[in-house]
Design a protein around this motif. Structure first.
Motif, PDB file in Angstrom:
ATOM      1  N   VAL A 167       1.060  -1.132   0.159  1.00 50.80           N
ATOM      2  CA  VAL A 167       0.127   0.239  -0.053  1.00 50.80           C
ATOM      3  C   VAL A 167       0.868   1.148   0.040  1.00 50.80           C
ATOM      4  O   VAL A 167       1.620   1.387   0.915  1.00 50.80           O
ATOM      5  N   LEU A 168       0.794   2.080  -1.164  1.00 47.95           N
ATOM      6  CA  LEU A 168       1.462   3.356  -1.078  1.00 47.95           C
ATOM      7  C   LEU A 168       0.545   4.260  -1.716  1.00 47.95           C
ATOM      8  O   LEU A 168      -0.359   3.995  -2.474  1.00 47.95           O
ATOM      9  N   PRO A 169       0.548   5.357  -1.316  1.00 51.85           N
ATOM     10  CA  PRO A 169      -0.223   6.563  -1.669  1.00 51.85           C
ATOM     11  C   PRO A 169      -0.236   6.760  -3.045  1.00 51.85           C
ATOM     12  O   PRO A 169       0.855   6.899  -3.506  1.00 51.85           O
ATOM     13  N   VAL A 170      -1.160   7.083  -3.808  1.00 50.30           N
ATOM     14  CA  VAL A 170      -1.160   7.374  -5.460  1.00 50.30           C
ATOM     15  C   VAL A 170      -1.581   8.575  -5.380  1.00 50.30           C
ATOM     16  O   VAL A 170      -1.200   9.439  -6.550  1.00 50.30           O
ATOM     17  N   THR A 171      -2.485   9.295  -4.730  1.00 51.27           N
ATOM     18  CA  THR A 171      -2.815  10.500  -4.704  1.00 51.27           C
ATOM     19  C   THR A 171      -2.871  11.157  -3.304  1.00 51.27           C
ATOM     20  O   THR A 171      -2.773  10.345  -2.387  1.00 51.27           O
ATOM     21  N   PRO A 172      -3.205  12.419  -3.123  1.00 46.13           N
ATOM     22  CA  PRO A 172      -3.386  12.911  -1.811  1.00 46.13           C
ATOM     23  C   PRO A 172      -4.488  12.451  -0.941  1.00 46.13           C
ATOM     24  O   PRO A 172      -4.587  12.256   0.233  1.00 46.13           O
ATOM     25  N   TYR A 173      -5.427  11.707  -1.732  1.00 46.28           N
ATOM     26  CA  TYR A 173      -6.681  11.356  -1.140  1.00 46.28           C
ATOM     27  C   TYR A 173      -6.624   9.543  -1.019  1.00 46.28           C
ATOM     28  O   TYR A 173      -7.409   9.081  -0.228  1.00 46.28           O
ATOM     29  N   SER A 174      -5.584   8.962  -1.331  1.00 45.48           N
ATOM     30  CA  SER A 174      -5.424   7.401  -1.252  1.00 45.48           C
ATOM     31  C   SER A 174      -5.061   7.139   0.144  1.00 45.48           C
ATOM     32  O   SER A 174      -4.656   7.759   1.029  1.00 45.48           O
ATOM     33  N   VAL A 175      -5.590   5.953   0.442  1.00 45.29           N
ATOM     34  CA  VAL A 175      -5.308   5.271   2.014  1.00 45.29           C
ATOM     35  C   VAL A 175      -4.096   5.315   2.167  1.00 45.29           C
ATOM     36  O   VAL A 175      -3.079   4.992   1.242  1.00 45.29           O
ATOM     37  N   ARG A 176      -3.259   5.514   3.365  1.00 47.79           N
ATOM     38  CA  ARG A 176      -1.997   5.863   3.548  1.00 47.79           C
ATOM     39  C   ARG A 176      -1.266   4.635   3.818  1.00 47.79           C
ATOM     40  O   ARG A 176       0.025   4.693   3.707  1.00 47.79           O
ATOM     41  N   ASN A 177      -1.910   3.634   4.423  1.00 46.88           N
ATOM     42  CA  ASN A 177      -1.032   2.535   4.841  1.00 46.88           C
ATOM     43  C   ASN A 177      -1.864   1.133   5.051  1.00 46.88           C
ATOM     44  O   ASN A 177      -3.189   1.279   4.710  1.00 46.88           O
ATOM     45  N   ARG A 178      -0.976  -0.026   5.050  1.00 50.42           N
ATOM     46  CA  ARG A 178      -1.754  -1.198   4.965  1.00 50.42           C
ATOM     47  C   ARG A 178      -2.924  -1.249   6.012  1.00 50.42           C
ATOM     48  O   ARG A 178      -4.107  -1.776   5.944  1.00 50.42           O
ATOM     49  N   CYS A 179      -2.622  -1.034   7.447  1.00 46.99           N
ATOM     50  CA  CYS A 179      -3.449  -1.306   8.347  1.00 46.99           C
ATOM     51  C   CYS A 179      -4.767  -0.462   8.181  1.00 46.99           C
ATOM     52  O   CYS A 179      -6.085  -1.052   8.506  1.00 46.99           O
ATOM     53  N   THR A 180      -4.716   0.792   7.664  1.00 47.36           N
ATOM     54  CA  THR A 180      -5.819   1.602   7.527  1.00 47.36           C
ATOM     55  C   THR A 180      -6.824   0.739   6.455  1.00 47.36           C
ATOM     56  O   THR A 180      -7.954   0.722   6.333  1.00 47.36           O
ATOM     57  N   LEU A 181      -6.115   0.274   5.347  1.00 49.79           N
ATOM     58  CA  LEU A 181      -6.706  -0.273   4.296  1.00 49.79           C
ATOM     59  C   LEU A 181      -7.467  -1.656   4.871  1.00 49.79           C
ATOM     60  O   LEU A 181      -8.770  -1.741   4.485  1.00 49.79           O
ATOM     61  N   LEU A 182      -6.748  -2.385   5.528  1.00 44.13           N
ATOM     62  CA  LEU A 182      -7.460  -3.648   6.028  1.00 44.13           C
ATOM     63  C   LEU A 182      -8.575  -3.475   6.854  1.00 44.13           C
ATOM     64  O   LEU A 182      -9.587  -3.845   6.817  1.00 44.13           O
TER      65      LEU A 182
END
Length: 256
Positions: A167-182
């Motif tokens: 997980v890597l930010p793609v835009t300023p609005y992307s999820v910031r990290n793996r934990c947040t995504l999960l």
């Protein structure tokens, strides 16, 4: 030279026709038939039939065993290829129908062999699809298609995917990290619509619908410009209401 070329055309076409007649004759005999019988049934002189049968056997359209010829594996590949093409055309026609009915780009994607695969897209110059400026396979955490597919995986498969595609930010609005995504994925039901706003492409909002097709993960999605964001949920609900009629072609497309 022109006369020679023109004279050769009927010969080439005739050879194809004769070869097809031999294949049809062989197809009428599941256990195979000898060359003389196939030549007779196809209405082809035996010397010509021998030449064509050897060629067809060399290319695996026929197989020769114990003095008889039967259909080979290449014929089966032709049949499967035709079926795949027909089903793919049906899928593309269905996506185009909903593109025109709703006035938005429509996407279909699957999760196959550990990767996100965009199978088909229907868009128009007036309603263009999102440009794949960053590989969809590697940025599944950032777009609705990928989030929807990852949300349908079991925990082990999901973590394996994220190990390979961090997980890597793609835009300023992307999820910031793996934990947040999960955490986000675990909070969304497997049958719920997934919405992302400018996480993959600035100025774009997307929504994806999970598709139930056996044990495979699949999704259909739409996108809209940010200034039309109010249309997103009504449009995706309209699409979801019509998905039932698409399930046959969608399920088949997962295996293409």
């Amino acid at each position: 030279m022109a006369g020679a070329t023109n004279a050769a055309v009927p010969t080439l076409i005739g050879s194809v026709q004769r070869a097809l007649r031999l294949l049809e004759a062989a197809g009428a005999h599941p256990d195979g038939a000898p060359a003389k019988q196939l030549a007779r049934e196809a209405g082809i002189p035996l010397p010509t039939a021998y030449h064509l049968l050897r060629t067809l056997a060399h290319e695996d359209y026929l197989r020769r065993e114990k003095g008889v010829f039967a259909l080979g594996t290449a014929v089966g590949r032709l049949a499967v290829g035709g079926a795949v093409q027909n089903r793919r055309s049906t899928l593309e026609d269905s996506l185009a129908h909903w593109r025109d009915a709703i006035g938005v780009p429509v996407y279909f994607a699957v999760y196959r062999e550990g990767e996100i695969e965009l199978v088909a897209v229907a868009d128009t110059p007036q309603a263009p699809a999102v440009t794949e400026w960053a590989d969809f396979r590697e940025t599944g955490h950032a777009h609705a298609l990928g989030q929807c597919l990852l949300g349908q995986l079991d925990d082990r498969a999901r973590r394996d995917h994220l190990d390979r595609h961090p997980v890597l930010p793609v835009t300023p609005y992307s999820v910031r990290n793996r934990c947040t995504l999960l955490e986000r994925l675990s909070s969304v039901g497997r049958t719920e619509v997934v919405v992302e706003r400018q996480e993959y492409a600035l100025g774009t909002v997307c929504a994806a619908i999970p598709i139930t097709a056996g044990s495979a993960a699949a999704t259909m999605a739409i996108s809209l410009p940010l200034h039309q964001a109010a249309r997103l949920l009504p449009a995706v609900e309209q699409l979801r209401s019509g998905i039932a009629g698409l399930l046959g072609s969608l399920a088949f497309s997962i295996s293409i």
